[in-house]
Design an enzyme around this catalytic site. Sequence first.
Site, PDB file in Angstrom:
ATOM      1  N   GLY A   1       0.925  -1.235  -0.028  1.00 16.24           N
ATOM      2  CA  GLY A   1      -0.169  -0.052  -0.061  1.00 16.24           C
ATOM      3  C   GLY A   1       0.714   1.322  -0.023  1.00 16.24           C
TER       4      GLY A   1
ATOM      5  CG  LEU B   1      -0.738   2.017  -3.994  1.00 18.72           C
ATOM      6  CD1 LEU B   1      -1.942   1.571  -4.772  1.00 18.72           C
ATOM      7  CD2 LEU B   1       0.262   0.845  -3.829  1.00 18.72           C
ATOM      8  CG  HIS B   2       5.327   5.323  -4.544  1.00 19.13           C
ATOM      9  ND1 HIS B   2       5.942   4.806  -5.531  1.00 19.13           N
ATOM     10  CD2 HIS B   2       6.050   4.773  -3.337  1.00 19.13           C
ATOM     11  CE1 HIS B   2       6.920   3.902  -5.184  1.00 19.13           C
ATOM     12  NE2 HIS B   2       6.944   3.920  -3.772  1.00 19.13           N
TER      13      HIS B   2
ATOM     14  CG  HIS C   1       3.686   1.027  -5.491  1.00 19.82           C
ATOM     15  ND1 HIS C   1       3.660   2.014  -4.490  1.00 19.82           N
ATOM     16  CD2 HIS C   1       3.946   0.042  -4.739  1.00 19.82           C
ATOM     17  CE1 HIS C   1       4.125   1.770  -3.197  1.00 19.82           C
ATOM     18  NE2 HIS C   1       4.575   0.335  -3.379  1.00 19.82           N
TER      19      HIS C   1
ATOM     20  CD  GLN D   1      17.044  -1.392 -11.816  1.00 20.23           C
ATOM     21  OE1 GLN D   1      16.883  -1.531 -12.903  1.00 20.23           O
ATOM     22  NE2 GLN D   1      18.266  -0.652 -11.443  1.00 20.23           N
TER      23      GLN D   1
ATOM     24  CB  SER E   1      10.758   5.342  -1.005  1.00 22.59           C
ATOM     25  OG  SER E   1      10.414   4.535   0.324  1.00 22.59           O
ATOM     26  CB  SER E   2       5.696   3.837   0.960  1.00 21.54           C
ATOM     27  OG  SER E   2       5.194   3.113  -0.155  1.00 21.54           O
ATOM     28  NE  ARG E   3      10.374   1.734   5.602  1.00 19.81           N
ATOM     29  CZ  ARG E   3      10.555   0.440   5.072  1.00 19.81           C
ATOM     30  NH1 ARG E   3      10.883   0.233   3.850  1.00 19.81           N
ATOM     31  NH2 ARG E   3      10.032  -0.487   5.932  1.00 19.81           N
TER      32      ARG E   3
END
Lengths: 281, 281
Positions: A31, A33-34, A37, A148, A185-187
């Site tokens: 989840g 999402l960006h 994704h 990647q 990145s979700s982070r």
Amino acid sequence: MIMTPNIIKVRKIIAHVRKSGKKIGFVPTMGALHSGHLSLVRAAKKECDFCAVSIFINPTQFGPREDYRKYPRTFKRDQQLLKKEKIDVIFHPSVNNMYLSRFSTYVEEKYLSRVLCGKSRPGHFMGVCTVVTKLFNIIQPDIAYFGQKDYQQAQIIKRMVRDLNFPVEIKVLPIIREKSGLALSSRNTYLDNQKRTEAASIYSALRLAKKLIKDGERNPRRVINKIKSCIFLQRRAKVEYIKIVNADNLRDVRKIKGTILVAMAVYFGKTRLIDNIVVRV
Amino acid sequence: MIMTPNIIKVRKIIAHVRKSGKKIGFVPTMGALHSGHLSLVRAAKKECDFCAVSIFINPTQFGPREDYRKYPRTFKRDQQLLKKEKIDVIFHPSVNNMYLSRFSTYVEEKYLSRVLCGKSRPGHFMGVCTVVTKLFNIIQPDIAYFGQKDYQQAQIIKRMVRDLNFPVEIKVLPIIREKSGLALSSRNTYLDNQKRTEAASIYSALRLAKKLIKDGERNPRRVINKIKSCIFLQRRAKVEYIKIVNADNLRDVRKIKGTILVAMAVYFGKTRLIDNIVVRV
């Protein structure tokens, strides 16, 4: 678009689709999402007849002091994004349904997972391999898509698929970046504006590495030392590792030749970011 | 009956069968077939539309001092037996094709595999889980058949299938015995006539255990001590373990109740034999 947390239900849907001879594409996600994704989802949509996306924040791939609890949960938004992409099914199981009581079986890759992120995150890739095995067994996709940015993860999944004969093709798609160069990145949502700006230095460092190598530098130590300074310009950055490895077996190289991977993990505050670049010489 | 060592070929055959909507039954074996195996094959034939049998002596489930090299290889005879049973395909891959160079991915069950045979055979069940995962991924059966002689193995496979969501049903069929009571095993061929006679004491001991329990004994220690004497009557027998455990989680019980398993591993000379009996009280 069907949404279900139910393993039996998603199996039924998939069995029906499979019977009709359709090609099934699968994008496993946690989840938050960006566009990274979404690039995977679009490839799946383009190349397959049926597109399944899983949203599952997998507890077994987080270490005890990692960010499982505070990992971004944006289910409503994810759902809207996926609806726009016209995917066919969102599978979003609960932790209790994925890990039944007395769960005791794990899948472990024991070579590629020992280096890079595997060193500081023991058990992480075992958690990844285990959940991906489960998802593959539930969805039974023809093609599964990975990004990647998690280069090591993608290599490990490819190895796992080869070693355990999963009837799945793995496709690995390029890193999607912000204008600044920061890998999506979700982070990244953990970063405040200043850290976000500073974190762009990761990609500057990777590009510098590529340039140095293209200009003829073949000594990995010298490349690493030079690009480290790009990162160290940022006061709040803490390098976990910067490595130049064989892109295939992920082992350190003495001399840069063939296809190599420049990979790093850097903390900005408490946020651990990873990024990489593949260079062919 | 088609015979092939080729993974790609067997996949193609199976894909074709699957498309036609047929139910696929699968019996994984290490060859050296006996009536125990054939009982599994007959069940598969009866319950499924297509029956696949694999013959593969899996090196990763043998310890370094175990009998991998001398394990009985009777391929011609196995082939004839299976032809008589009118099975559809024999899959008999080579070790090199099953374990490609740089093989590094393993499946491990970490709870049920820690007791009974798992204690003296570290890595054995990891080898079993890994090869069964591979075979399931290649054959993609609807139902797979295992024998109850390897009770612990069957429990571990069932746990693995549950934990990793394999789309396979596991059926476990009763032990087939010689007239003497000796459980059929490919390893029985290691026994000379005298040891073979002596080895029948294993089943006498198991029946005695069942009788003692049915007669009201609820103390596992007392049952074990009494049945040990059955085995110790044989000069050349060496008990590895005799255990009374919960039939579900395989842990020792303090008091005999519910469904329990009496299991043992006994050496006759260098030949290690296992056997078990389930008792419900």
